[in-house]
Design a protein around this motif. Sequence first.
Motif, PDB file in Angstrom:
ATOM      1  N   UNK A 270       0.828  -1.211   0.000  1.00 53.81           N
ATOM      2  CA  UNK A 270       0.000   0.000   0.000  1.00 53.81           C
ATOM      3  C   UNK A 270       0.859   1.255   0.000  1.00 53.81           C
ATOM      4  N   UNK A 271       1.976   1.206   0.701  1.00 52.13           N
ATOM      5  CA  UNK A 271       2.884   2.350   0.690  1.00 52.13           C
ATOM      6  C   UNK A 271       3.378   2.621  -0.729  1.00 52.13           C
ATOM      7  N   UNK A 272       3.743   1.565  -1.442  1.00 45.80           N
ATOM      8  CA  UNK A 272       4.209   1.723  -2.823  1.00 45.80           C
ATOM      9  C   UNK A 272       3.058   2.152  -3.737  1.00 45.80           C
ATOM     10  N   UNK A 273       1.865   1.641  -3.462  1.00 40.62           N
ATOM     11  CA  UNK A 273       0.683   2.068  -4.224  1.00 40.62           C
ATOM     12  C   UNK A 273       0.446   3.567  -4.042  1.00 40.62           C
ATOM     13  N   UNK A 274       0.528   4.022  -2.799  1.00 41.03           N
ATOM     14  CA  UNK A 274       0.294   5.438  -2.529  1.00 41.03           C
ATOM     15  C   UNK A 274       1.335   6.330  -3.205  1.00 41.03           C
ATOM     16  N   UNK A 275       2.535   5.801  -3.372  1.00 41.42           N
ATOM     17  CA  UNK A 275       3.597   6.547  -4.057  1.00 41.42           C
ATOM     18  C   UNK A 275       3.499   6.402  -5.579  1.00 41.42           C
ATOM     19  N   UNK A 276       2.503   5.644  -6.037  1.00 42.00           N
ATOM     20  CA  UNK A 276       2.192   5.480  -7.463  1.00 42.00           C
ATOM     21  C   UNK A 276       3.241   4.686  -8.221  1.00 42.00           C
ATOM     22  N   UNK A 277       3.867   3.717  -7.546  1.00 41.60           N
ATOM     23  CA  UNK A 277       4.633   2.714  -8.276  1.00 41.60           C
ATOM     24  C   UNK A 277       3.633   1.848  -9.048  1.00 41.60           C
ATOM     25  N   UNK A 278       4.107   1.182 -10.090  1.00 35.94           N
ATOM     26  CA  UNK A 278       3.214   0.285 -10.836  1.00 35.94           C
ATOM     27  C   UNK A 278       3.203  -1.077 -10.133  1.00 35.94           C
ATOM     28  N   UNK A 279       2.316  -1.185  -9.178  1.00 31.58           N
ATOM     29  CA  UNK A 279       2.223  -2.371  -8.340  1.00 31.58           C
ATOM     30  C   UNK A 279       1.174  -3.322  -8.902  1.00 31.58           C
ATOM     31  N   UNK A 280       1.485  -4.620  -8.872  1.00 35.33           N
ATOM     32  CA  UNK A 280       0.512  -5.649  -9.245  1.00 35.33           C
ATOM     33  C   UNK A 280       0.414  -6.665  -8.116  1.00 35.33           C
ATOM     34  N   UNK A 281      -0.709  -7.367  -8.054  1.00 27.31           N
ATOM     35  CA  UNK A 281      -0.962  -8.381  -7.021  1.00 27.31           C
ATOM     36  C   UNK A 281      -0.896  -9.758  -7.661  1.00 27.31           C
ATOM     37  N   UNK A 282      -0.202 -10.686  -7.005  1.00 25.78           N
ATOM     38  CA  UNK A 282       0.022 -12.019  -7.574  1.00 25.78           C
ATOM     39  C   UNK A 282       0.003 -13.089  -6.484  1.00 25.78           C
ATOM     40  N   UNK A 283       0.028 -14.345  -6.920  1.00 29.54           N
ATOM     41  CA  UNK A 283      -0.088 -15.478  -5.994  1.00 29.54           C
ATOM     42  C   UNK A 283       1.240 -16.165  -5.693  1.00 29.54           C
TER      43      UNK A 283
ATOM     44  N   UNK B 241      -3.368 -20.256  -1.311  1.00 33.82           N
ATOM     45  CA  UNK B 241      -3.972 -18.990  -1.692  1.00 33.82           C
ATOM     46  C   UNK B 241      -4.513 -19.008  -3.111  1.00 33.82           C
ATOM     47  N   UNK B 242      -5.090 -17.888  -3.478  1.00 33.63           N
ATOM     48  CA  UNK B 242      -5.628 -17.658  -4.813  1.00 33.63           C
ATOM     49  C   UNK B 242      -5.628 -16.148  -5.020  1.00 33.63           C
ATOM     50  N   UNK B 243      -5.911 -15.703  -6.230  1.00 30.72           N
ATOM     51  CA  UNK B 243      -5.995 -14.266  -6.457  1.00 30.72           C
ATOM     52  C   UNK B 243      -7.132 -13.650  -5.640  1.00 30.72           C
ATOM     53  N   UNK B 244      -8.241 -14.356  -5.525  1.00 34.21           N
ATOM     54  CA  UNK B 244      -9.356 -13.835  -4.735  1.00 34.21           C
ATOM     55  C   UNK B 244      -8.964 -13.693  -3.273  1.00 34.21           C
ATOM     56  N   UNK B 245      -8.229 -14.666  -2.756  1.00 31.15           N
ATOM     57  CA  UNK B 245      -7.792 -14.591  -1.357  1.00 31.15           C
ATOM     58  C   UNK B 245      -6.806 -13.450  -1.166  1.00 31.15           C
ATOM     59  N   UNK B 246      -5.856 -13.285  -2.083  1.00 32.19           N
ATOM     60  CA  UNK B 246      -4.893 -12.182  -1.947  1.00 32.19           C
ATOM     61  C   UNK B 246      -5.613 -10.839  -1.941  1.00 32.19           C
ATOM     62  N   UNK B 247      -6.563 -10.672  -2.844  1.00 29.04           N
ATOM     63  CA  UNK B 247      -7.306  -9.407  -2.899  1.00 29.04           C
ATOM     64  C   UNK B 247      -8.132  -9.194  -1.641  1.00 29.04           C
ATOM     65  N   UNK B 248      -8.726 -10.253  -1.123  1.00 33.47           N
ATOM     66  CA  UNK B 248      -9.519 -10.145   0.099  1.00 33.47           C
ATOM     67  C   UNK B 248      -8.651  -9.751   1.281  1.00 33.47           C
ATOM     68  N   UNK B 249      -7.495 -10.399   1.428  1.00 26.42           N
ATOM     69  CA  UNK B 249      -6.587 -10.067   2.523  1.00 26.42           C
ATOM     70  C   UNK B 249      -6.168  -8.601   2.469  1.00 26.42           C
ATOM     71  N   UNK B 250      -5.853  -8.125   1.273  1.00 25.97           N
ATOM     72  CA  UNK B 250      -5.428  -6.733   1.128  1.00 25.97           C
ATOM     73  C   UNK B 250      -6.581  -5.775   1.400  1.00 25.97           C
ATOM     74  N   UNK B 251      -7.765  -6.112   0.901  1.00 24.77           N
ATOM     75  CA  UNK B 251      -8.922  -5.246   1.115  1.00 24.77           C
ATOM     76  C   UNK B 251      -9.252  -5.128   2.598  1.00 24.77           C
ATOM     77  N   UNK B 252      -9.141  -6.236   3.326  1.00 17.55           N
ATOM     78  CA  UNK B 252      -9.449  -6.213   4.751  1.00 17.55           C
ATOM     79  C   UNK B 252      -8.370  -5.470   5.539  1.00 17.55           C
ATOM     80  N   UNK B 253      -7.105  -5.640   5.126  1.00 23.22           N
ATOM     81  CA  UNK B 253      -6.010  -5.001   5.867  1.00 23.22           C
ATOM     82  C   UNK B 253      -5.935  -3.507   5.604  1.00 23.22           C
ATOM     83  N   UNK B 254      -6.237  -3.084   4.381  1.00 25.70           N
ATOM     84  CA  UNK B 254      -5.994  -1.696   3.997  1.00 25.70           C
ATOM     85  C   UNK B 254      -7.256  -0.934   3.576  1.00 25.70           C
ATOM     86  N   UNK B 255      -8.413  -1.596   3.639  1.00 27.23           N
ATOM     87  CA  UNK B 255      -9.640  -0.910   3.274  1.00 27.23           C
ATOM     88  C   UNK B 255      -9.755  -0.609   1.793  1.00 27.23           C
ATOM     89  N   UNK B 256      -9.183  -1.444   0.961  1.00 27.22           N
ATOM     90  CA  UNK B 256      -9.251  -1.209  -0.475  1.00 27.22           C
ATOM     91  C   UNK B 256     -10.698  -1.227  -0.969  1.00 27.22           C
TER      92      UNK B 256
END
Length: 359
Positions: A283-296, A304-319
């Motif tokens: 999220x820090x890199x996202x806020x600085x506008x690096x080209x960040x991607x999410x992967x498994x 894990x799965x892509x859905x799980x990774x996205x869920x974990x991030x959404x819950x941790x950072x309020x995405x």
Amino acid sequence: MSEADIRPEIRALPKVLLHDHLDGGLRPATIVELAHKHGYDALPATDADDLGRWFRDAADSGSLERYLETFGHTVGVMQTADALRRVASECAQDLAADGVVYAEVRYAPEQHLDGGLTLEVVVEAVNAGFRDGEEAAGGRIVVRALLTAMRHAAKSTEIAQLAVRYRDQGVAGFDIAGAEAGFPPTRHLDAFEYLQRENGHFTIHAGEAFGLPSIWEAIQWCGAERLGHGVRIVDDITDNGAPGEKLGLLAAYVRDRRIPLEMCPSSNLQTGAADSIADHPITHLKDLRFRVTVNTDNRLMSGTSMSREMTLLAEAFGYTWSDLQWFTINAMKSAFIGFDERLDIINSTIKPGYAALMA
């Protein structure tokens, strides 16, 4: 978090995956069946559920020896053309079921020669499996292969030539993987120079277990288009989270050049690159506008799965949905396929999929 806890809306989101290892995503039941069929008798468990738990426990153990042992078992049952084709097909189907619409899946052909296969047969079997999986998924996913060379071995130029030879048959690019410390990417400079002459695409595992020198060599010496993980780029950013934050020359170069970071949050926890999802620098890199991607990275080992990774991030950072779309479009922009193909998937699949949810 289990797969059963994932919200159906997140499962349905169109997703793009750039960093996923074929030998790190097998179904436990398939491993058991292939081991029985091909006489592989070294599995730590022969019940699929028990075996799945063993893989996750070994990967979570904090022991590099146990973590590496997990790949010995998956690669051990992937030594025949039919096994490779089946694993690749199931990979494509599993990703499609998780809402992935485009994926680049990497593997090291040189690790599948113990049964007498040639490098060419390995590549052709995996390509055929991906096509089978795409068809079985009803055309809901496009899968391309990345051919990986091992950093500690001496086949990188041969694997790079293989990637160029099969680039019109489903191979999108090249990668190197393995221990970073002691095996810098410049050991494989001939392979990268060959790919550049041949207009080939490549990513490099860098900045995961090792720091800024690995990233610097991957980019400035070898010409990497993307960074596998790249999480240690935060070491070149001072005053984290504070006003007046300063990017070092390397971090600024990575951001300015829009070099994609193939981040794998759950895997990074297992390898010690972050202590928790909440502490992950994504999220820090996202806020600085690096080209960040999410992967498994390794779906089996990380459970894990892509859905799980996205869920974990959404819950941790309020995405929000908008944040998840941002990651997804970043990944699609960074894929190793043609511009027209990338644009078509963004406009015909990704944006409409997110618009339906955001509405």
